[in-house]
Design a protein around this motif. Structure first.
Motif, PDB file in Angstrom:
ATOM      1  N   ASP A  90       0.857  -1.187   0.000  1.00  0.00           N
ATOM      2  CA  ASP A  90       0.000   0.000   0.000  1.00  0.00           C
ATOM      3  C   ASP A  90       0.892   1.236   0.000  1.00  0.00           C
ATOM      4  OD1 ASP A  90      -1.778   2.048   0.417  1.00  0.00           O
ATOM      5  OD2 ASP A  90      -2.711   1.169   2.203  1.00  0.00           O
ATOM      6  N   LYS A  91       1.003   1.870  -1.152  1.00  0.00           N
ATOM      7  CA  LYS A  91       1.886   3.023  -1.297  1.00  0.00           C
ATOM      8  C   LYS A  91       1.454   4.221  -0.459  1.00  0.00           C
ATOM      9  CE  LYS A  91       5.166   1.950  -4.298  1.00  0.00           C
ATOM     10  NZ  LYS A  91       6.590   2.110  -3.952  1.00  0.00           N
ATOM     11  N   SER A  92       0.207   4.235  -0.020  1.00  0.00           N
ATOM     12  CA  SER A  92      -0.269   5.375   0.759  1.00  0.00           C
ATOM     13  C   SER A  92       0.178   5.303   2.219  1.00  0.00           C
ATOM     14  CB  SER A  92      -1.804   5.433   0.711  1.00  0.00           C
ATOM     15  OG  SER A  92      -2.377   4.334   1.413  1.00  0.00           O
ATOM     16  N   ARG A  93       0.783   4.187   2.628  1.00  0.00           N
ATOM     17  CA  ARG A  93       1.196   4.015   4.019  1.00  0.00           C
ATOM     18  C   ARG A  93       2.697   3.785   4.097  1.00  0.00           C
ATOM     19  NH1 ARG A  93      -2.081  -1.006   5.448  1.00  0.00           N
ATOM     20  NH2 ARG A  93      -1.209  -0.752   7.543  1.00  0.00           N
ATOM     21  N   ARG A  94       3.258   4.141   5.248  1.00  0.00           N
ATOM     22  CA  ARG A  94       4.683   3.920   5.461  1.00  0.00           C
ATOM     23  C   ARG A  94       4.964   2.429   5.579  1.00  0.00           C
ATOM     24  NH1 ARG A  94       5.867   7.357  10.721  1.00  0.00           N
ATOM     25  NH2 ARG A  94       3.852   6.394  11.225  1.00  0.00           N
ATOM     26  N   PRO A  95       5.988   1.943   4.870  1.00  0.00           N
ATOM     27  CA  PRO A  95       6.270   0.509   4.940  1.00  0.00           C
ATOM     28  C   PRO A  95       7.154   0.157   6.133  1.00  0.00           C
ATOM     29  CG  PRO A  95       7.735   1.528   3.352  1.00  0.00           C
ATOM     30  CD  PRO A  95       6.821   2.622   3.860  1.00  0.00           C
ATOM     31  N   PHE A  96       6.955  -1.026   6.649  1.00  0.00           N
ATOM     32  CA  PHE A  96       7.869  -1.627   7.616  1.00  0.00           C
ATOM     33  C   PHE A  96       7.980  -3.094   7.240  1.00  0.00           C
ATOM     34  CE2 PHE A  96       8.913  -4.075  11.374  1.00  0.00           C
ATOM     35  CZ  PHE A  96      10.021  -3.393  11.854  1.00  0.00           C
ATOM     36  N   SER A  97       9.207  -3.544   7.000  1.00  0.00           N
ATOM     37  CA  SER A  97       9.367  -4.920   6.542  1.00  0.00           C
ATOM     38  C   SER A  97      10.577  -5.577   7.182  1.00  0.00           C
ATOM     39  CB  SER A  97       9.510  -4.965   5.011  1.00  0.00           C
ATOM     40  OG  SER A  97      10.586  -4.149   4.575  1.00  0.00           O
ATOM     41  N   ILE A  98      10.412  -6.868   7.434  1.00  0.00           N
ATOM     42  CA  ILE A  98      11.478  -7.724   7.948  1.00  0.00           C
ATOM     43  C   ILE A  98      11.434  -9.029   7.163  1.00  0.00           C
ATOM     44  CG2 ILE A  98      12.322  -9.045   9.926  1.00  0.00           C
ATOM     45  CD1 ILE A  98      11.099  -7.103  11.805  1.00  0.00           C
ATOM     46  N   VAL A  99      12.592  -9.526   6.770  1.00  0.00           N
ATOM     47  CA  VAL A  99      12.656 -10.891   6.257  1.00  0.00           C
ATOM     48  C   VAL A  99      13.216 -11.778   7.367  1.00  0.00           C
ATOM     49  CG1 VAL A  99      12.813 -10.357   3.799  1.00  0.00           C
ATOM     50  CG2 VAL A  99      14.895 -10.418   5.163  1.00  0.00           C
ATOM     51  N   MET A 100      12.554 -12.886   7.591  1.00  0.00           N
ATOM     52  CA  MET A 100      12.972 -13.804   8.641  1.00  0.00           C
ATOM     53  C   MET A 100      14.273 -14.501   8.231  1.00  0.00           C
ATOM     54  SD  MET A 100      11.011 -17.252   9.951  1.00  0.00           S
ATOM     55  CE  MET A 100       9.622 -16.375  10.660  1.00  0.00           C
ATOM     56  N   PRO A 101      15.299 -14.468   9.092  1.00  0.00           N
ATOM     57  CA  PRO A 101      16.471 -15.297   8.798  1.00  0.00           C
ATOM     58  C   PRO A 101      16.015 -16.739   8.635  1.00  0.00           C
ATOM     59  CG  PRO A 101      16.943 -13.778  10.596  1.00  0.00           C
ATOM     60  CD  PRO A 101      15.467 -13.680  10.323  1.00  0.00           C
ATOM     61  N   PRO A 102      16.195 -17.325   7.457  1.00  0.00           N
ATOM     62  CA  PRO A 102      15.544 -18.621   7.200  1.00  0.00           C
ATOM     63  C   PRO A 102      16.171 -19.764   7.987  1.00  0.00           C
ATOM     64  CG  PRO A 102      16.974 -18.016   5.372  1.00  0.00           C
ATOM     65  CD  PRO A 102      16.962 -16.840   6.300  1.00  0.00           C
ATOM     66  N   PRO A 103      15.414 -20.395   8.879  1.00  0.00           N
ATOM     67  CA  PRO A 103      15.949 -21.564   9.578  1.00  0.00           C
ATOM     68  C   PRO A 103      16.097 -22.729   8.616  1.00  0.00           C
ATOM     69  CG  PRO A 103      13.619 -21.320  10.054  1.00  0.00           C
ATOM     70  CD  PRO A 103      14.020 -20.115   9.253  1.00  0.00           C
ATOM     71  N   ASN A 104      16.979 -23.660   8.959  1.00  0.00           N
ATOM     72  CA  ASN A 104      17.157 -24.843   8.124  1.00  0.00           C
ATOM     73  C   ASN A 104      15.862 -25.642   8.052  1.00  0.00           C
ATOM     74  OD1 ASN A 104      19.776 -24.159   7.715  1.00  0.00           O
ATOM     75  ND2 ASN A 104      20.649 -25.732   9.032  1.00  0.00           N
ATOM     76  N   VAL A 105      15.544 -26.114   6.861  1.00  0.00           N
ATOM     77  CA  VAL A 105      14.331 -26.895   6.667  1.00  0.00           C
ATOM     78  C   VAL A 105      14.393 -28.196   7.459  1.00  0.00           C
ATOM     79  CG1 VAL A 105      15.136 -28.164   4.632  1.00  0.00           C
ATOM     80  CG2 VAL A 105      12.696 -27.624   4.878  1.00  0.00           C
ATOM     81  N   THR A 106      15.596 -28.620   7.832  1.00  0.00           N
ATOM     82  CA  THR A 106      15.764 -29.835   8.637  1.00  0.00           C
ATOM     83  C   THR A 106      15.606 -29.570  10.120  1.00  0.00           C
ATOM     84  OG1 THR A 106      18.141 -29.429   8.844  1.00  0.00           O
ATOM     85  CG2 THR A 106      17.422 -30.795   7.006  1.00  0.00           C
ATOM     86  N   GLY A 107      15.551 -28.299  10.499  1.00  0.00           N
ATOM     87  CA  GLY A 107      15.717 -27.942  11.899  1.00  0.00           C
ATOM     88  C   GLY A 107      14.447 -28.025  12.719  1.00  0.00           C
ATOM     89  N   SER A 108      14.645 -27.880  14.006  1.00  0.00           N
ATOM     90  CA  SER A 108      13.553 -27.711  14.952  1.00  0.00           C
ATOM     91  C   SER A 108      13.903 -26.497  15.809  1.00  0.00           C
ATOM     92  CB  SER A 108      13.373 -28.956  15.819  1.00  0.00           C
ATOM     93  OG  SER A 108      14.556 -29.239  16.541  1.00  0.00           O
ATOM     94  N   LEU A 109      12.889 -25.934  16.405  1.00  0.00           N
ATOM     95  CA  LEU A 109      13.050 -24.679  17.137  1.00  0.00           C
ATOM     96  C   LEU A 109      14.019 -24.853  18.307  1.00  0.00           C
ATOM     97  CD1 LEU A 109      11.647 -21.833  16.881  1.00  0.00           C
ATOM     98  CD2 LEU A 109      10.256 -22.541  18.833  1.00  0.00           C
ATOM     99  N   HIS A 110      15.036 -23.997  18.387  1.00  0.00           N
ATOM    100  CA  HIS A 110      15.893 -23.970  19.569  1.00  0.00           C
ATOM    101  C   HIS A 110      15.815 -22.572  20.181  1.00  0.00           C
ATOM    102  CE1 HIS A 110      18.863 -21.763  17.238  1.00  0.00           C
ATOM    103  NE2 HIS A 110      19.033 -22.771  16.396  1.00  0.00           N
ATOM    104  N   MET A 111      16.494 -22.397  21.309  1.00  0.00           N
ATOM    105  CA  MET A 111      16.347 -21.143  22.044  1.00  0.00           C
ATOM    106  C   MET A 111      16.851 -19.932  21.253  1.00  0.00           C
ATOM    107  SD  MET A 111      14.717 -20.987  24.785  1.00  0.00           S
ATOM    108  CE  MET A 111      13.864 -22.193  25.804  1.00  0.00           C
TER     109      MET A 111
END
Length: 914
Positions: A41-62
């Motif tokens: 939406d060009k009428s609004r200020r943008p805020f964006s983050i790309v998630m550091p991609p975790p390994n597809v093999t991984g599971s959530l760690h701390m």
């Protein structure tokens, strides 16, 4: 929508917060309603983050839990502020790790990737990815991550693959990608090169071998120290420091390599550490990265004596075929027999291991694909120096620049099948090398169809280096790319500044001509309670999902955020989870109290605000400003701590208690004498009389306003708890959003009243002083006390007069006298002095004076004995001389504490005796 139980005029919430009942319900509600997605939406200020991609093999760690909680807090904050917000998630194909998983499966089936062939093997890997690859994204949902799952990307999906080819071909034709021989990290088990970040340095107990190299034409020897005698067969020089006086006379001469007989030069190089070993070191360019660089500087040959299986090769003579450790033992024995081995010392040192299989890495010179780093590093450094991109905290700028200033060319080829296959083909007829975005059908040089694609794949970091723009649709110009690039902030741990952050920056500058993000927010690592990095080998890892199952996601999130100072490591103390869960319950109980007492509330004019009303609205206003400022500066820990202090110490412990008399008219609605009722207790009472209805309405209005705003402030940190409460509250909030996550962030208000805060602070301090007196004198909470407060200052007396009823209620005082001076002596009273104000609590009738005197005298006697014992101990020269300093210091502290306790008891006794 939430289940509601009504009792009387209010809502009856469950007595205890139950995360399991709440979390799955609200996450499904958010995701099913598309609340995480926003169109460009060009009428609004943008805020964006790309998630550091975790390994597809991984599971959530701390580490993931901390990193993604930080991103979620920022995203929810900006979404509530009205920004056009995008948090884009995705996963990395994790070349080595994923291929290893599938090869393990194949081995159990009695086959291998070689037997399947490349095409069938890749089909199996894709099947594995479809079956198991979504585990970590499901776990991120459990954490509460509000990213736009409809835009989820994968480093091997079609769009990312197009971007990889575009960049590779562009860099190749610019001469920035080349193929050559260079030293790399080689894993003998995985049979591939690996990047520096995939090497884990682990301390190994080894030996330092001192070897004598004969100086040709003399009876002298140069003694060198090495941890790897098996590589000496590939030595091509001995190096000393040019300023080392011990060896200046041998520089430029030659020594004879033992067991081999080859003459090698003695060279001088600043890299040599004069303090290590003897100050003379053997140089093996083919098997050590630092030796390799030295070899380039001095034009030394590189003689490889180990192959890709980490076995001795044809250049190793009689040791050929031995593995490196077997050869080490054999060569050491032969050197000792030849009189070359002077001595052996135990020596612990860090050894590089493959992060995937824990095999010790072997540095090898190999023909690989590389990126020339110097031309790319310069603009990446200038972008930071010129302020186009900043690190938070700023101290990481120096680390980033230091790495780029000393950067080596980047090996980007991997001997794997799973990944982006290098887009280079070789003509089997004429030998031409073809690099193209599309698979060529013919050789452009000779027209042959006999083309062979390079079998290697690209380093995973190559594709993830394009992540900020490849995920937004580049090389196509998409609406997302136009609106959200450059991204606003990258959130990442301090340990991958070099390997990922820097590569994203120079890739973006090269391909897009713009930085990939405006800021890089660096957080520390999550360590165990002893300060060690969590790892499988130590067995000290903590599963975030197990924590969520036990305590709830909000407790884990808030604990991680408030325990984290920007850029610093965080020690995980399990007891902090208990404390944070107590905070969640405090929020729940306070909200429960409010909701049960505002059921009959209807919008309408408020009455006059009390001193307490003005105070809490002012403190709330200050909290809005403080939390907002801290979040804008990425100081999430300070934002969380500010909220904690306001909610627990001001809203719950003070204002809720102060509101009770106006909510209920029955006798004894004050907090118990000398103490405070917990928020949510003493809820059954009769509504206020008609004459007090306006006061009740005003208290309700302030409670609703502050609770609503506080829930909005707390929502980014504790989204599930706050959503559950707010959905119960929102019927009192006309025009509310469908979800708290879509509600507006509290704006700065004009309610700040520093004068009113000062007035209330005086009332609170006097209240605390009276409570302390009651506690110290063991006065029963059931007994009402009297208090005399001597206030010479007229302005202070006016402040206390305004807050007289609040002070009386909270301090458990039946009668309160505010006087400019005492008419006479107050007998048998306990007292305190506060800011020039004298406070007296007469004790007659509150306790048995004679018994209390006897009890205090007995305690004084015991304390005197304890002081005498400690003094005798500390006056003993033998104890002071022999005991550890910290033990002596502890005893001195005990003596000082005993003295302070005795003096306090004597003051109490004096008050009782007067």
């Amino acid at each position: 929508m939430p289940e509601e139980q009504k009792t009387g005029s209010g809502i009856q919430m469950a007595g205890v917060y139950e995360p399991k009942r709440v979390e799955s319900k609200w996450y499904a509600y958010w995701e099913e309603n598309g609340f995480f997605r926003q169109e460009a939406d060009k009428s609004r200020r943008p805020f964006s983050i790309v998630m550091p991609p975790p390994n597809v093999t991984g599971s959530l760690h701390m580490g993931h839990a901390l990193n993604d909680t930080v991103q979620d807090v920022l995203t929810r904050f900006k979404r509530m502020q009205g920004y056009n917000t995008l948090w884009l998630p995705g996963t990395d194909h994790a070349g080595i790790a994923t291929q290893a998983k599938v090869e393990e499966q194949l081995a159990k089936e009695g086959t291998s990737r070689e037997e399947l062939g490349r095409e069938r093997f890749l089909e199996r890997v894709w099947d594995w990815k479809r079956q198991y690859g979504g585990r970590i994204t499901r776990q991120l949902r459990r954490l509460g991550a509000s990213c736009d799952w409809s835009r989820e990307r994968f480093t091997l999906d079609q769009g990312c693959s197009e971007a990889v080819r575009e960049v590779f071909v562009d860099l190749y034709h610019k001469g920035l990608i080349y193929r050559g021989n260079y030293i790399v990290n080689w894993c003998p088990h995985c049979h591939t090169t690996i990047s520096d970040i995939e090497v884990e340095h682990v301390d190994h107990a080894g030996h330092l071998y001192y070897l004598r190299y004969p100086l040709k034409g003399t009876d002298e020897f140069l003694t060198v120290a090495t941890t790897r005698p098996e590589t000496m067969l590939g030595d091509t020089a001995v190096a000393v420091h040019p300023e080392d006086e011990r060896y200046r006379h041998v520089i430029g001469r030659t020594v004879v390599l033992p067991l081999v007989g080859r003459e090698i030069p003695v060279i001088a190089d600043d890299y040599v550490e004069r303090e290590f070993g003897t100050g003379a070191v053997k140089i093996t360019p083919a098997h050590d990265p630092n030796d390799f660089e030295m070899g380039l500087r001095h034009n030394l040959p590189a003689v490889a004596v180990l192959d890709r299986e980490a076995r001795m090769n044809e250049n190793a003579g009689k040791y050929r075929g031995m593995d490196r450790y077997e050869a080490r033992r054999a060569i050491a024995a032969d050197l000792e027999a030849a009189g070359v081995l002077v001595r052996t010392e135990d020596h612990a040192h860090a050894v590089g291991e493959c992060y995937r299989c824990a095999t010790v890495i072997e540095p090898l010179v190999s023909r690989q694909w590389f990126v020339k780093m110097e031309p790319l590093a310069k603009p990446a450094m200038e972008a930071v120096r010129g302020g186009r991109l900043e690190f938070v905290p700023a101290r990481f700028t120096k680390i980033y620049l230091g790495w780029l200033e000393n950067i080596r060319d980047w090996c980007i080829s991997r001997q794997l099948w799973w990944g982006h296959q290098i887009p280079v083909w070789y003509c089997e007829e004429c030998g031409a090398e073809i690099c193209a975005k599309e698979d060529p059908a013919l050789c452009p040089s000779c027209g042959s169809r006999n083309l062979r694609q390079d079998p290697d794949v690209l380093d995973t970091w190559f594709s993830s280096g394009l992540w900020p723009f490849s995920t937004l649709g580049w090389p196509r110009m998409t609406p997302e790319l136009e609106q959200f690039y450059p991204t606003s902030v990258l959130v990442t741990a301090r340990d991958i500044i070099f390997f990922w952050v820097a590569r994203m920056i120079f890739m973006a500058l090269q391909s897009r001509g713009e930085v990939p993000f405006r800021r890089v927010m660096i957080h520390g690592l999550v360590l165990d309670a002893q300060g060690r990095k969590m790892s499988k080998s130590l067995g000290n890892g903590i599963d975030p999902i197990e924590v969520i199952d036990r305590y709830g996601a909000d407790t884990l999130r808030f604990m991680l955020i408030t325990g984290n100072t920007a850029g610093n490591d965080l020690r995980f103390h399990p007891e902090r989870l208990e404390a944070t869960r107590n905070f969640a319950n405090k929020v729940w109980n306070a909200s429960r109290f409010v909701l049960m007492n505002v059921g009959d509330f209807e919008e309408g004019p408020r009455g006059d605000l009390t001193q307490a009303d003005r105070w809490i609205l002012s403190r709330y206003s200050a909290t809005v400003a403080g939390v907002t400022e801290a979040l804008e500066q990425f100081d999430l820990g300070e934002a969380g701590r500010t909220l904690y202090e306001f909610i627990w110490n001001e809203f719950c412990d003070w204002y809720i208690e102060l509101s009770k008399p106006r909510l209920y008219r029955r006798e004894g609605t004050a907090a118990p004498a000398g103490g405070r009722a917990q928020a949510g207790e003493a809820l059954e009472g009769m509504p206020a009389a008609a004459g007090d209805s306006l006061a009740r309405h005003t208290a309700q209005a302030v409670l609703i306003e502050v609770l609503d705003g506080t829930l909005r402030l707390l929502h980014p940190f504790m989204p599930f708890l706050t959503e559950e409460i707010w959905q119960n509250l929102k019927r009192h909030l006309p025009g509310s959003a469908k979800s708290l996550m879509l509600a507006a962030w509290p704006a700065g208000t004009a309610c700040r009243d520093e004068r009113g805060e000062e007035e209330m602070r005086l009332v609170m301090n006097c209240t605390k002083a009276i409570r302390n007196i009651r506690a110290e004198m063991n006065i029963s909470p059931a007994k009402k006390a009297e208090a005399i407060i001597v206030v010479p200052d007229e302005e202070s007396r006016r402040m206390l007069e305004a807050g007289r009823e609040d002070l009386r209620q909270l301090a458990g005082v039946a009668k309160l006298d505010l006087v400019p001076e005492l008419a006479g002596k107050v007998s048998q009273a306990a007292g305190a002095v506060l800011e020039g104000i004298q406070i007296y609590v007469p004790l007659r009738g509150l306790l048995d004076i004679d018994k209390e005197i006897a009890r205090i005298e007995k305690e004084i006697a015991q304390t005197v004995q304890e002081e005498a014992r400690l003094e005798k101990k500390l006056n003993n020269p033998g104890f002071v001389a022999k005991a550890p300093p910290e033990v002596v210091m502890k005893e001195r502290e005990k003596l000082a504490a005993a003295g302070g306790r005795r003096q306090a008891l004597e003051e109490r006794l004096k008050g009782l005796s007067d």
